[in-house]
Scaffold this active site. Structure first.
Site, short mmCIF file in Angstrom:
data_model
loop_
_atom_site.label_atom_id
_atom_site.label_comp_id
_atom_site.label_asym_id
_atom_site.label_seq_id
_atom_site.Cartn_x
_atom_site.Cartn_y
_atom_site.Cartn_z
N SER A 114 0.83 -1.20 0.00
CA SER A 114 0.00 0.00 0.00
C SER A 114 0.88 1.26 0.00
O SER A 114 1.65 1.46 -0.93
CB SER A 114 -0.96 -0.04 1.19
OG SER A 114 -1.96 0.94 1.07
N HIS A 211 -7.85 -5.30 -0.45
CA HIS A 211 -6.59 -4.57 -0.31
C HIS A 211 -5.67 -5.24 0.70
O HIS A 211 -4.45 -5.22 0.53
CB HIS A 211 -6.88 -3.14 0.12
CG HIS A 211 -5.66 -2.27 0.21
ND1 HIS A 211 -4.95 -1.89 -0.89
CD2 HIS A 211 -5.03 -1.72 1.29
CE1 HIS A 211 -3.92 -1.13 -0.51
NE2 HIS A 211 -3.94 -1.03 0.80
#
Length: 233
Positions: A114, A211
């Site tokens: 991320s 995610h």
């Protein structure tokens, strides 16, 4: 680029484990490892490896002498995100350079998750990105550029459609997407970047579970990519 690694080609590595803490200060202090992995965590995660730990554990399980070092940066969100990215880019550049000076023969693996992927993307592929980065060239040292064998990015906000190293079903860019047609030519044969369409950060989806799931979903694939870069034909 392939990195011959005699002990890996034999299927074994030494049994000693020298995993550095979040500061990575003692990594390689006793002896330089054959392989050293840098991990950068995601936004708002406490200091350490965050979700990048999943792949790092897979690599160390396969080759116990691999050492690991967390990139030390804020990983802040909200209004502090931009500043955090700028600090993180500098941390990647400085920590990798320091290690390359200390252990010039060691092979380097990079893994960012991320926001951690974003700072690695910027350090190796250049900007522009946010007010803190205007350079369009790689920022890492020449020694690091020569020593890095694989760069694994998961849930990278800089994701953009059409990159040759993209893995996953996303066809939309992340919230900090590279411009269309962008290439990271110096390193693209050493990069693997994972993003699926439900991801709201590297794509335009609305499922944060996606995610957070790349380590489990793609960890083995990423490990095999790393191994393909370590073992010479």
């Amino acid at each position: 680029m392939l990195f011959p690694l005699s002990l890996i080609s034999l299927g074994i590595l030494g049994a000693r484990v020298a995993t550095a803490g979040p500061g990575g200060g003692d990594a390689g202090a006793k002896a330089c490892p054959e392989v050293h992995v840098f991990g950068a965590r995601e936004t708002t995660t406490p200091p350490g490896f965050g979700t990048s730990q999943t792949l790092i554990d897979l690599l160390i399980k396969r080759f116990p002498s691999t050492t690991a070092e967390a990139i030390v940066y804020p990983a802040a969100g909200g209004d502090e995100y931009s500043k955090s990215v700028g600090t993180g880019i500098l941390a990647v550049v400085r920590q990798t350079a320091a290690f390359a000076v200390r252990c010039p023969s060691s092979i380097i693996i990079m893994h960012g998750y991320s926001q951690g992927a974003q700072i690695m993307d910027d350090a190796f592929c250049g900007g522009p990105d946010l007010p803190q980065l205007n350079s369009s060239v790689p920022l890492v040292s020449g020694a690091v550029a020569r020593g890095v064998a694989a760069i694994i990015m998961m849930g990278n906000p800089r994701n953009v459609e059409g990159l040759p190293y993209h893995i996953g079903n996303s066809t939309a860019g992340g919230f900090a997407a590279r411009p269309k047609g962008f290439r990271c030519r110096q390193f693209e044969d050493r990069i693997q970047s994972y993003c699926d369409s439900p991801d709201p950060f590297c794509s335009n989806g609305n499922d944060p579970v996606t995610h957070q799931g790349y380590g489990k979903e793609y960890g083995q694939d990423a490990l095999e990519f790393i191994l393909s870069k370590l073992v010479a034909n």
